[in-house]
Design an enzyme around this catalytic site. Structure first.
Site, mmCIF file in Angstrom:
data_model
loop_
_atom_site.group_PDB
_atom_site.id
_atom_site.type_symbol
_atom_site.label_atom_id
_atom_site.label_comp_id
_atom_site.label_asym_id
_atom_site.label_seq_id
_atom_site.Cartn_x
_atom_site.Cartn_y
_atom_site.Cartn_z
ATOM 1 N N TYR A 34 -60.786 48.492 -53.246
ATOM 2 C CA TYR A 34 -59.650 49.352 -52.924
ATOM 3 C C TYR A 34 -58.355 48.611 -53.253
ATOM 4 O O TYR A 34 -57.866 47.784 -52.486
ATOM 5 C CB TYR A 34 -59.658 49.747 -51.447
ATOM 6 C CG TYR A 34 -60.866 50.565 -51.025
ATOM 7 C CD1 TYR A 34 -61.720 51.162 -51.967
ATOM 8 C CD2 TYR A 34 -61.167 50.755 -49.682
ATOM 9 C CE1 TYR A 34 -62.814 51.904 -51.567
ATOM 10 C CE2 TYR A 34 -62.257 51.504 -49.280
ATOM 11 C CZ TYR A 34 -63.082 52.071 -50.224
ATOM 12 O OH TYR A 34 -64.172 52.804 -49.839
ATOM 13 N N HIS B 248 -72.112 48.233 -51.660
ATOM 14 C CA HIS B 248 -71.203 49.262 -52.155
ATOM 15 C C HIS B 248 -71.695 49.862 -53.466
ATOM 16 O O HIS B 248 -71.795 49.167 -54.485
ATOM 17 C CB HIS B 248 -69.818 48.627 -52.360
ATOM 18 C CG HIS B 248 -68.708 49.619 -52.496
ATOM 19 N ND1 HIS B 248 -67.410 49.249 -52.743
ATOM 20 C CD2 HIS B 248 -68.688 50.984 -52.409
ATOM 21 C CE1 HIS B 248 -66.639 50.321 -52.794
ATOM 22 N NE2 HIS B 248 -67.400 51.386 -52.606
#
Length: 310
Positions: free
Chosen positions: A52, A125
């Site tokens: 992010y 992830h």
């Protein structure tokens, strides 16, 4: 239901991809105001990831949680991808690395950015295409990190429920994060993932309840699952909004609260890029939604009827 998690997850959390600059940049002052608004609203759960904003979301959390007065946050971050900056220090490429060395390097870097000695949850992830690597190195690595006390719980964070269900079936995990696949417009997770998690006691965190914004504001320029909205999806979202309006309920309230209809769901995380969004989403999560509306939404296919017969 009883979850395998060794701690209770707050029912509502903040997703920090927007603080990392998803779709548009967020100024530092706005990021600080966002975290301060979360503190005022009593929100303690924050989901983040190295990817992010190339570490920016984690760095901001590390800087802002303390000044906002959040002394005991629940934090989840993710692993499996390493950040490789350019020689001048600016963001470079993101590379996948499922080796034990890569998993540990990713977590250590996240802890440094967050300014913490440990985190509560570590998700593998987006490991959709790497089952052999997960089986051989990544899953054993996160198990060892949990045993060492660097993390309290392990899981998978993904956008596709079928492969996520396959991982839950094969591995013992505490929690999963499914994004965009259990919403008023998308029930994909209901057939396999959620029943499996209910049987195994795996806690489910649901993200993407607005399907990238469409269920927050059904406009022609809205995004739907990270793409321009198709006409049929826009029509369905507007119909859903109209049904909610008949009962005096804002569409975001129904969108945020919908996942809680399934007993396997422990928490919902919503991405916020401003204090106003934190306030709006917190109010939506608390807005009374009458049973009659859920039944009406079920009649038109927005809510699976089986969720109302529990």
């Amino acid at each position: 239901m009883t979850h395998r998690l060794p701690f209770a997850l707050p029912r509502l959390g903040i997703g920090t991809a927007p603080l990392g600059g998803l779709f548009e940049e967020v100024a530092e002052e706005e990021a600080a105001a966002t975290v301060e608004a979360a503190a005022r609203a009593g929100i303690r759960y924050f989901d983040t990831a190295p990817r992010y904003g190339h570490g920016q979301a984690e760095r901001r959390l590390g800087r802002l949680l303390g000044p906002a007065g959040i002394s005991d946050p629940v934090i989840s971050t993710k692993t499996g991808w390493l950040l490789r900056p350019k020689p001048d220090g600016s963001p470079g490429e993101v590379v996948t690395d499922w080796t034990e060395r890569g998993i540990r390097e990713s977590l250590e870097s996240s802890l440094t950015r967050l300014g913490r000695d440990s985190v509560d949850i570590l998700y593998l992830h987006d490991p959709d295409d790497y089952p052999d690597d997960i089986r051989r190195t990544a899953y054993p690595a996160v198990r060892r990190l949990r045993d060492e006390g660097l993390i309290r719980a392990i899981g998978f964070g993904m956008n596709h429920s079928a492969q996520l269900a396959a991982y839950v079936d094969e591995f013992e995990v505490d929690v999963v994060l499914i994004a965009g696949r259990f919403s008023l417009l998308d029930h994909e997770a209901l057939d396999t993932l959620l029943p499996l998690c209910a049987r195994t006691g795996t806690a489910v965190v649901v993200g993407g309840v607005f399907n990238t914004g469409l269920l927050a504001d059904p406009s022609p320029d809205a995004m739907f699952n990270y793409r321009p909205v198709p006409a049929e999806a826009l029509h369905r979202a507007r119909r859903c909004r109209a049904l909610c309006a008949e009962y005096g309920v804002p569409l975001p309230a129904a969108a945020i609260q919908f996942p809680y209809l399934h007993p396997a769901v422990a928490s919902v995380v919503v991405g916020c890029r401003s204090a106003a969004e934190v306030t709006a989403n917190t109010e939506a999560a608390r807005f009374p939604v009458p049973d009659a509306l859920w039944r009406r939404l079920a009649d038109e296919g927005f809510v699976p009827g089986r969720l109302l017969s529990r």
